[in-house]
Write a protein that holds these residues in place. Structure first.
Motif, PDB file in Angstrom:
ATOM      1  N   UNK A 207     -30.660 -35.983  -7.023  1.00 23.82           N
ATOM      2  CA  UNK A 207     -30.202 -36.022  -8.588  1.00 23.82           C
ATOM      3  C   UNK A 207     -31.455 -35.727  -9.517  1.00 23.82           C
ATOM      4  N   UNK A 208     -32.794 -36.196  -9.191  1.00 27.03           N
ATOM      5  CA  UNK A 208     -33.753 -35.644  -9.874  1.00 27.03           C
ATOM      6  C   UNK A 208     -34.202 -34.162  -9.791  1.00 27.03           C
TER       7      UNK A 208
ATOM      8  N   UNK B  53     -31.667 -28.238 -14.301  1.00 28.68           N
ATOM      9  CA  UNK B  53     -30.814 -28.210 -15.388  1.00 28.68           C
ATOM     10  C   UNK B  53     -31.767 -27.738 -16.523  1.00 28.68           C
ATOM     11  N   UNK B  54     -32.955 -28.082 -16.142  1.00 27.27           N
ATOM     12  CA  UNK B  54     -34.005 -27.649 -17.616  1.00 27.27           C
ATOM     13  C   UNK B  54     -34.290 -26.399 -17.516  1.00 27.27           C
TER      14      UNK B  54
ATOM     15  N   UNK C 224     -30.248 -28.080 -26.201  1.00 32.01           N
ATOM     16  CA  UNK C 224     -29.455 -27.741 -25.124  1.00 32.01           C
ATOM     17  C   UNK C 224     -28.990 -26.410 -25.351  1.00 32.01           C
ATOM     18  N   UNK C 225     -29.274 -25.236 -24.386  1.00 32.42           N
ATOM     19  CA  UNK C 225     -28.619 -23.973 -24.802  1.00 32.42           C
ATOM     20  C   UNK C 225     -28.295 -23.443 -23.378  1.00 32.42           C
TER      21      UNK C 225
ATOM     22  N   UNK D 100     -30.866 -27.869 -20.900  1.00 33.44           N
ATOM     23  CA  UNK D 100     -31.889 -28.391 -21.584  1.00 33.44           C
ATOM     24  C   UNK D 100     -33.161 -27.527 -21.779  1.00 33.44           C
ATOM     25  N   UNK D 101     -33.672 -26.958 -22.808  1.00 35.34           N
ATOM     26  CA  UNK D 101     -34.689 -26.167 -22.983  1.00 35.34           C
ATOM     27  C   UNK D 101     -35.799 -26.521 -23.332  1.00 35.34           C
ATOM     28  N   UNK D 102     -36.815 -26.179 -22.909  1.00 32.36           N
ATOM     29  CA  UNK D 102     -38.221 -26.443 -23.364  1.00 32.36           C
ATOM     30  C   UNK D 102     -39.106 -25.112 -23.538  1.00 32.36           C
ATOM     31  N   UNK D 103     -39.184 -24.971 -24.802  1.00 30.89           N
ATOM     32  CA  UNK D 103     -39.963 -23.950 -25.414  1.00 30.89           C
ATOM     33  C   UNK D 103     -41.439 -23.851 -25.100  1.00 30.89           C
ATOM     34  N   UNK D 104     -41.854 -22.602 -24.960  1.00 22.88           N
ATOM     35  CA  UNK D 104     -43.435 -22.532 -24.584  1.00 22.88           C
ATOM     36  C   UNK D 104     -44.044 -21.259 -25.395  1.00 22.88           C
TER      37      UNK D 104
END
Length: 379
Positions: A16-17, A23-24, A63-64, A68-72
């Protein structure tokens, strides 16, 4: 049996983790500006504007494309040098950035634009004003400020019609930006019926201007226009004062900075300098900009210099296009970027067919009491 159940539970929790992690999505956005050299203070100002935008976007948990998005932010230093700028551009392309905000200077943005275009990666400059930047025919090239035609033209007309200048001298630093804005200024002066009494040039790393200033002194100019950046303009004003040249000093956005008063010292005078910033905040946006400046100072411990708000808006505009396309793939969000209508802290951001700003604003400033002071916003 109990051990098997525990083992199954652990395995299920791990899966699950892992599913959450998969999903990120990390989305890289490049930023390029001069982080070393004479205008490093402007490059860092730009980068900090981008970093604040990225931090605030990440706090929203966007979320895109179902992830889920993390920008850098991937920052690169081009030292305001075209050769280093193209190397930085290629490095960003190779690192897999989804878009680039930069470069600061026209001289680095122009050659880098081809590299981004070949890779299909959108580029939004927050501060490059040379008209040729967006006239290369690349569909990936945009800017969120007015160009030199608008900026130099406005200043040229102002010198003749408002300052009633009779004799105007022009100096530029031979960079794409400096020469470009000086050319546009000169054209506008002549079109308005003004007289150019001298045109000289230096370079963007010069410190001694005695020869060209002595030559211009004989022409008795009542306005001296400089196309270039504050690191040269400040010392130039000091030497003008030493030589007894009592003229208004005009320039584009490159001299319209918080540092200009420090660089010029007591030569800055009261209302002696008139400069234009390629952008403008109408009264309805003033509160938003002040709030941004407070957040910026709280985060980085320094005041906004010049273009940080435009970098902030450029990053947010790029991400807004990704959201509209529901994709961070440059090929998919580029069409949305081209037709974007985004309400930024600096105003409405929408592009024409070249990637130039529609209805771009300019702000005229002077310096009073050693502080940059707004005069008016014009369109």
């Amino acid at each position: 049996m109990k051990m098997k159940l525990i083992g199954f539970a652990i395995a299920t929790a791990f899966a699950a983790s892992a599913g959450v992690a998969s999903a990120q999505s990390v989305v890289k956005i490049g930023h390029v500006g001069p982080l070393t050299g004479g205008i490093a203070h402007l490059g860092k100002d730009n980068e900090f504007g981008g970093r604040l935008a990225i931090e605030e976007l990440n706090s929203k948990g966007l979320t895109i494309g179902g992830k889920q998005v993390k920008f850098e932010l991937i920052g690169e230093d081009d030292a305001a040098d075209p050769k280093q700028g193209t190397a930085a551009a290629q490095k960003l392309v190779d690192s897999g950035v989804a878009g680039v905000v930069g470069h600061l200077n026209s001289g680095t943005s122009i050659p880098a634009a081809r590299i981004y275009s070949n890779a299909g990666i959108p580029q939004i400059s927050p501060s490059s004003t040379a008209p040729s930047y967006t006239k290369q025919g690349f569909k990936t090239t945009f800017r969120v400020v007015a160009n030199d035609g608008q900026l130099g033209g406005t200043l040229g007309r102002y010198a003749v019609t408002e300052l009633k200048a009779k004799s105007i001298a022009v100096i530029d630093d031979r960079t794409a930006y400096g020469q470009g804005v000086a050319d546009e200024f000169e054209k506008a002066v002549k079109a308005a019926g003004g007289k150019i009494v001298g045109r000289e040039f230096t370079n963007d790393k010069a410190t001694d201007f005695s020869a060209i200033l002595t030559k211009l002194k004989g022409a008795k100019p009542d306005v001296v226009f400089y196309g270039g950046m504050d690191a040269v303009a400040g010392p130039m004003m000091r030497q003008m004062k030493q030589l007894g040249i009592d003229a208004k000093f005009m320039g584009g956005d490159g001299i319209c900075t918080g540092e200009m008063a420090k660089l010029a010292g007591d030569a800055i005078g009261e209302g002696k300098v008139i400069c234009a910033e390629a952008g403008g905040v109408t009264p309805d946006k003033a509160a938003g900009i002040e709030d941004f400046k407070k957040r910026f100072k709280a985060k980085f411990g320094i005041d906004v210099q010049l273009y940080a708000p435009y970098v902030y808006d450029a990053v947010n505009t790029m991400v807004a296009a990704m959201q509209k396309a529901d994709s961070t793939d440059p090929k998919k969000y580029l069409p949305e970027l081209a037709k974007i209508n985004y309400e930024g802290i600096t105003g409405k951001i929408a592009f024409d067919q070249f990637g130039d700003m529609k209805d771009a604003a300019l702000t005229l400033y002077t310096y009073k009491g050693g502080q940059k002071t707004q005069m008016m916003v014009v369109k």
